[in-house]
Design a protein around this motif. Structure first.
Motif, PDB file in Angstrom:
ATOM      1  N   MET A  47      -1.382  -7.048   5.455  1.00  0.00           N
ATOM      2  CA  MET A  47      -0.971  -5.407   5.023  1.00  0.00           C
ATOM      3  C   MET A  47       0.536  -5.320   5.215  1.00  0.00           C
ATOM      4  O   MET A  47       1.015  -6.139   5.604  1.00  0.00           O
ATOM      5  CB  MET A  47      -1.645  -4.648   6.199  1.00  0.00           C
ATOM      6  CG  MET A  47      -1.021  -4.615   7.582  1.00  0.00           C
ATOM      7  SD  MET A  47      -1.172  -3.342   8.526  1.00  0.00           S
ATOM      8  CE  MET A  47       0.301  -3.309   9.480  1.00  0.00           C
ATOM      9  N   THR A  48       1.062  -4.424   4.508  1.00  0.00           N
ATOM     10  CA  THR A  48       2.346  -3.977   4.411  1.00  0.00           C
ATOM     11  C   THR A  48       2.286  -2.518   5.045  1.00  0.00           C
ATOM     12  O   THR A  48       1.280  -1.814   5.164  1.00  0.00           O
ATOM     13  CB  THR A  48       2.934  -3.886   3.216  1.00  0.00           C
ATOM     14  OG1 THR A  48       2.294  -2.730   2.086  1.00  0.00           O
ATOM     15  CG2 THR A  48       2.955  -5.447   2.534  1.00  0.00           C
ATOM     16  N   ARG A  49       3.514  -1.834   5.297  1.00  0.00           N
ATOM     17  CA  ARG A  49       3.532  -0.525   5.761  1.00  0.00           C
ATOM     18  C   ARG A  49       2.848   0.148   4.686  1.00  0.00           C
ATOM     19  O   ARG A  49       2.249   1.350   5.105  1.00  0.00           O
ATOM     20  CB  ARG A  49       4.998  -0.366   6.116  1.00  0.00           C
ATOM     21  CG  ARG A  49       5.793  -1.032   7.406  1.00  0.00           C
ATOM     22  CD  ARG A  49       7.337  -0.423   7.545  1.00  0.00           C
ATOM     23  NE  ARG A  49       7.573  -1.236   8.731  1.00  0.00           N
ATOM     24  CZ  ARG A  49       8.260  -2.385   8.695  1.00  0.00           C
ATOM     25  NH1 ARG A  49       8.186  -3.125   7.801  1.00  0.00           N
ATOM     26  NH2 ARG A  49       8.872  -2.805  10.107  1.00  0.00           N
ATOM     27  N   GLU A  50       3.561   0.064   3.553  1.00  0.00           N
ATOM     28  CA  GLU A  50       3.122   0.867   2.371  1.00  0.00           C
ATOM     29  C   GLU A  50       1.588   0.934   2.236  1.00  0.00           C
ATOM     30  O   GLU A  50       1.064   2.027   1.937  1.00  0.00           O
ATOM     31  CB  GLU A  50       3.773   0.533   0.907  1.00  0.00           C
ATOM     32  CG  GLU A  50       5.326   0.707   1.197  1.00  0.00           C
ATOM     33  CD  GLU A  50       6.033  -0.193   1.944  1.00  0.00           C
ATOM     34  OE1 GLU A  50       5.545  -1.259   2.052  1.00  0.00           O
ATOM     35  OE2 GLU A  50       7.057  -0.083   2.429  1.00  0.00           O
ATOM     36  N   SER A  51       1.042  -0.252   2.218  1.00  0.00           N
ATOM     37  CA  SER A  51      -0.383  -0.366   2.005  1.00  0.00           C
ATOM     38  C   SER A  51      -1.344   0.368   3.239  1.00  0.00           C
ATOM     39  O   SER A  51      -2.263   1.053   2.983  1.00  0.00           O
ATOM     40  CB  SER A  51      -0.985  -1.903   1.834  1.00  0.00           C
ATOM     41  OG  SER A  51      -0.897  -2.667   3.271  1.00  0.00           O
ATOM     42  N   ARG A  52      -0.753   0.290   4.451  1.00  0.00           N
ATOM     43  CA  ARG A  52      -1.404   0.987   5.509  1.00  0.00           C
ATOM     44  C   ARG A  52      -1.390   2.289   5.509  1.00  0.00           C
ATOM     45  O   ARG A  52      -2.181   3.214   5.560  1.00  0.00           O
ATOM     46  CB  ARG A  52      -0.879   0.305   6.774  1.00  0.00           C
ATOM     47  CG  ARG A  52      -1.571   0.937   8.055  1.00  0.00           C
ATOM     48  CD  ARG A  52      -0.951   0.890   9.408  1.00  0.00           C
ATOM     49  NE  ARG A  52       0.553   0.764   9.464  1.00  0.00           N
ATOM     50  CZ  ARG A  52       1.276   0.266  10.283  1.00  0.00           C
ATOM     51  NH1 ARG A  52       0.625  -0.518  11.257  1.00  0.00           N
ATOM     52  NH2 ARG A  52       2.645   0.467   9.985  1.00  0.00           N
ATOM     53  N   LEU A 121       4.190  -3.281  12.728  1.00  0.00           N
ATOM     54  CA  LEU A 121       5.107  -3.023  11.579  1.00  0.00           C
ATOM     55  C   LEU A 121       5.536  -1.438  11.788  1.00  0.00           C
ATOM     56  O   LEU A 121       5.423  -0.815  10.618  1.00  0.00           O
ATOM     57  CB  LEU A 121       4.412  -3.433  10.169  1.00  0.00           C
ATOM     58  CG  LEU A 121       3.993  -4.747  10.017  1.00  0.00           C
ATOM     59  CD1 LEU A 121       3.483  -4.810   8.534  1.00  0.00           C
ATOM     60  CD2 LEU A 121       5.434  -5.744   9.931  1.00  0.00           C
TER      61      LEU A 121
END
Length: 123
Positions: A47-52, A121
């Motif tokens: 995951m990334t901050r944006e996807s989460r 994150l």
């Protein structure tokens, strides 16, 4: 009469206190001042901050990674509000789990905060 006055004086001192202050510093202060929001405690591999944040919003969470539930308003009973909040948070949890996320627990007595290592994150 004097004993009654003395008793009132003791009660006043107990209620007022002795200007006692507790200093909270370091990591404990940081957790109190800037707690990790509920949504930021959900993690999954890759995951990334944006996807989460996108998944959190799609599940009904707030843009600030909070629960996204309405604020309590006076005419509504506390029971009604907290019952709705519980349902909303269960729905959020179920949705995030269905997307492959796991929840990282905050610090508890005898157990460290599972987000401390930076695995959450946040921010």
């Amino acid at each position: 009469m004097m004993i009654r006055s003395l008793g009132y004086g003791v009660i006043v001192l107990i209620l007022v206190g002795c200007n006692t202050q507790i200093a909270v510093t370091g990591a404990a202060r940081e957790r109190l001042v800037h707690p990790t929001p509920f949504g930021a405690r959900w993690v999954k591999e890759g995951m990334t901050r944006e996807s989460r944040k996108a998944d959190w919003g799609a599940c009904g969470g707030g843009a600030d990674m909070g629960d996204g539930f309405r604020h309590w308003m006076d005419p509504e009973t506390r029971k009604s509000y907290f019952d709705g909040l519980d349902r909303h948070e269960r729905q959020l949890s179920t949705c995030m789990q269905s997307k492959g996320y796991d929840y990282r627990n905050p610090q508890r007595p005898g157990k460290p905060d599972e987000c401390d290592a930076g695995g959450c994150l946040y921010p």
